[in-house]
Design a protein around this motif. Structure first.
Motif, short mmCIF file in Angstrom:
data_model
loop_
_atom_site.label_atom_id
_atom_site.label_comp_id
_atom_site.label_asym_id
_atom_site.label_seq_id
_atom_site.Cartn_x
_atom_site.Cartn_y
_atom_site.Cartn_z
N TYR A 239 0.81 -1.21 0.00
CA TYR A 239 0.00 0.00 0.00
C TYR A 239 0.85 1.27 0.00
O TYR A 239 0.56 2.22 -0.72
N VAL B 285 -10.80 18.15 4.59
CA VAL B 285 -9.41 18.00 5.01
C VAL B 285 -8.75 16.85 4.26
O VAL B 285 -7.63 16.99 3.73
N ALA C 102 -8.40 17.60 0.51
CA ALA C 102 -7.30 18.54 0.23
C ALA C 102 -5.97 17.80 0.19
O ALA C 102 -5.15 18.03 -0.70
N LEU D 159 -0.67 18.86 1.08
CA LEU D 159 -0.64 18.44 2.48
C LEU D 159 -0.66 19.64 3.41
O LEU D 159 -1.31 19.63 4.46
N SER E 110 -4.08 20.90 3.57
CA SER E 110 -4.90 20.02 4.39
C SER E 110 -4.68 20.29 5.88
O SER E 110 -5.63 20.39 6.66
N THR F 282 -7.64 10.56 13.95
CA THR F 282 -7.57 11.03 12.57
C THR F 282 -6.20 10.74 11.94
O THR F 282 -6.00 10.96 10.75
N THR G 273 -5.17 7.82 11.44
CA THR G 273 -5.42 6.72 10.51
C THR G 273 -5.84 7.22 9.12
O THR G 273 -5.16 6.92 8.14
N PRO G 274 -6.94 7.99 8.99
CA PRO G 274 -7.27 8.48 7.64
C PRO G 274 -6.18 9.37 7.05
O PRO G 274 -5.94 9.32 5.83
N THR G 275 -5.50 10.14 7.88
CA THR G 275 -4.44 11.01 7.38
C THR G 275 -3.32 10.18 6.74
O THR G 275 -2.87 10.48 5.63
N PHE G 276 -2.90 9.13 7.44
CA PHE G 276 -1.80 8.31 6.91
C PHE G 276 -2.28 7.36 5.81
O PHE G 276 -1.46 6.81 5.07
N LEU G 277 -3.59 7.13 5.72
CA LEU G 277 -4.10 6.34 4.59
C LEU G 277 -4.01 7.17 3.32
O LEU G 277 -3.62 6.67 2.27
N VAL G 278 -4.37 8.43 3.42
CA VAL G 278 -4.30 9.31 2.25
C VAL G 278 -2.84 9.54 1.87
O VAL G 278 -2.48 9.58 0.69
N THR G 279 -1.98 9.69 2.87
CA THR G 279 -0.57 9.97 2.63
C THR G 279 0.29 8.94 3.34
O THR G 279 0.75 9.17 4.45
N PRO G 280 0.51 7.77 2.72
CA PRO G 280 1.29 6.73 3.40
C PRO G 280 2.75 7.13 3.62
O PRO G 280 3.40 6.56 4.48
N ARG H 246 4.51 8.96 5.51
CA ARG H 246 4.14 9.72 6.71
C ARG H 246 5.07 10.89 6.96
O ARG H 246 4.67 11.89 7.56
#
Lengths: 295, 239
Positions: free
Chosen positions: A65, A96, A99, B4, B7, B78, B80-87, B89
């Motif tokens: 992933y 958020v 973006a 980022l 965001s 949050t 989790t969703p943050t690092f899912l969008v941007t693996p 890190r």
């Protein structure tokens, strides 16, 4: 589409996932089942690059992933419904994430409408019910219009109406050719939605089957009522059939109704009732996981 | 990276945390400036220079702000969703460090503007000469802004290392109120180079270090915390 091989995750002395293999074909809905604590969440988190496996690999579309380019446009995931700041509105929560993924704001409104949260999108998330948060999570997962959806216990906290809504949504998403992996500790929640079922127990792979195969695997017992129950029991046991007495004149036999009828006729025993109890999926699931789940 | 940063900036604008913090800072700064203005016998150049010190609360608030920028994501899940969008890190961390440094800058500018906005009319009405735009006070104001930006960034590093919001804030308070003094007393050669003393040398009160040395040491602390926090966040499991 999803390939997990030899995945192992150890937390200190606890083996959360034990050399697990998992394969999900493109365009299918696969249920990922196991009792609470079976290692489902750890597996999904490893698949999504959030948890580092002790050994083994987890790939989506051929890549780990974390190596996917623009992952939210390929894979959407809902891991926990409470992953939202209570003071932020649902719409802003999505803005958020949009973006960060360079997804246009118009898509935020689309997914809000898709999960039927448009009316409450301007309210702070702390006023949301658990079901609304689940749907907000789904909206977030759908932001990038992904081909693959990974959902961890999405039915948790949903009322029966919500579960039906979720089922319909998953079906329509799969109907569009998406691949869906959905975990649950209750088979009944997903039985009517999924094509395939993967069952794990204590971090280990148990079985991968279609729901029909799974149901067929359940040994159906036969329930019998007879005024000569004791005599019938002896006769069946002489034939090597496993018998469990029920209250008064009843018993169940671990065989087919035909066999019970033949044994009864041969011994001149009167039967008042002869019922083949077809096994349910839930029984198969309980059997496979050692009955450690609560239905 | 721009996405980022946008965001993270949006995260800050869509909760009340930043606004509440800014208002609290302005209240504290106002209280710190009104005292000397009312009580002072003569509002000479040296006292006017001291007025700028009231704005140094912004530095502490920036540290708090930086910790909240990072630990908020862990506290509310949050991350989790943050690092899912941007693996990747570390990119999230860079954006947060930038956002917190910018936030620190904004906080300090707000505090400084308040100091000037209260002091100037007061001095004019009292018929005093205004020294606030001379080199000394202006340098102090710029140093305060720089210190606030540095400690905003440091807060992100600290938050990434500790993850627990309460843990990071209590840890920072215990260090500055108790431990730094203790360590300084036990090992007095190191005392001027400890984080609190170094930032003090840069902004505000006098110290054994020059303000340039204070800036360099503070920058080193911020960089070290940010680097350690980034490396650890990139490796650690997100659960």
């Amino acid at each position: 589409m999803i390939e997990v091989s030899g995945l192992t995750k150890r937390y200190g002395k606890t083996l959360a996932v034990d050399s697990l293999d998992l394969h999900v074909a493109a365009g299918t809905i696969t249920g990922f089942l196991g009792p609470n604590g079976a290692g489902k969440t750890t597996t999904l988190r490893a698949l999504l690059g959030l948890v580092r496996p002790t050994s083994g690999t987890a790939k989506i579309m051929g890549k780990p992933y974390r190596q996917l380019k623009e992952p939210s446009k390929h894979v959407g995931a809902v891991l926990e419904a409470s992953n939202v700041h209570p003071g932020r509105t649902g719409r802003n929560h999505l803005r958020v994430l949009a973006a960060a993924a360079s997804i246009p704001e118009s898509r935020v409104h689309e997914v809000l409408a898709l999960v039927e949260l448009t009316a409450v999108g301007g309210r702070r998330a702390k006023t949301y019910s658990l079901g609304m948060r689940q749907r907000l999570g789904l909206a977030a997962a759908l932001l990038g219009d992904p081909e693959v959806l990974i959902l961890d216990e999405p039915a948790n906290g949903l009322d029966p109406q919500g579960i039906r809504w979720l089922r319909d949504l998953l079906r329509s998403l799969a109907g569009e050719g998406r691949t869906v992996l959905v975990s649950s500790h209750v088979l009944a929640e997903v039985a009517q939605t999924v094509d395939d079922v993967v069952i794990i127990h204590r971090g280990r792979f148990v079985t991968h089957a279609t729901t029909a195969e799974l149901a067929a695997r359940v040994a159906g017992a036969v329930r019998v009522r007879s005024p000569q129950a004791a005599k019938l029991r002896e006769a069946l046991q002489r034939e090597g059939i496993l018998v469990t007495p029920l209250e008064r004149d009843g018993l169940t036999a671990d065989t087919t109704p035909e066999r019970v009828g033949e044994v009864a006729a041969a011994n001149g025993i009167v039967l008042h009732e002869l019922v083949a109890e077809s096994g349910t999926l839930e029984e198969a699931f309980l059997e496979l996981t050692g009955g450690e789940t609560v239905a | 990276m721009i996405a980022l940063f946008r965001s993270e900036f949006l995260k800050l604008r869509t909760t009340r945390t930043a606004v509440v913090l800014a208002l609290a800072l302005l209240v504290v700064t106002a209280m710190a400036i009104v005292g000397p203005l009312v009580l002072a016998d003569s509002l000479d150049a040296s006292l006017q220079q001291d007025l700028i010190t009231a704005a140094t609360f912004a530095v502490l608030f920036s540290l708090l702000f930086g910790t909240l920028v990072m630990t908020g994501d862990f506290r509310h899940g949050t991350a989790t969703p943050t690092f899912l969008v941007t693996p990747k890190r570390e990119h999230v961390l860079y954006a947060k460090i930038l956002a917190a440094a910018a936030g620190g800058l904004v906080l300090s500018v707000a505090a400084l503007v308040l100091v000037y906005a209260v002091a100037i009319p007061w001095l004019l009405i009292g018929g005093h000469e205004i020294y606030l735009f001379q080199e000394g006070p202006v340098r102090a104001a710029l140093a305060t802004a720089a210190a606030a930006a540095l400690w905003g960034a440091l807060g992100v590093g600290l938050g990434a290392l500790v993850r627990s919001q309460v843990g990071a804030i209590v840890g920072a308070l215990v260090w500055f109120l108790i431990l730094e003094g203790l360590v300084g007393a036990l090992w007095d050669d190191a005392a001027p180079y400890l984080p609190g003393a170094a930032i003090g040398a840069l902004a505000g009160d006098s110290s054994d270090l020059s303000s340039a040395a204070g800036a360099a040491v503070s920058l080193a602390y911020a960089a070290a915390f940010c680097l350690a926090g980034t490396l650890l966040t990139a490796r650690r499991d997100v659960t």
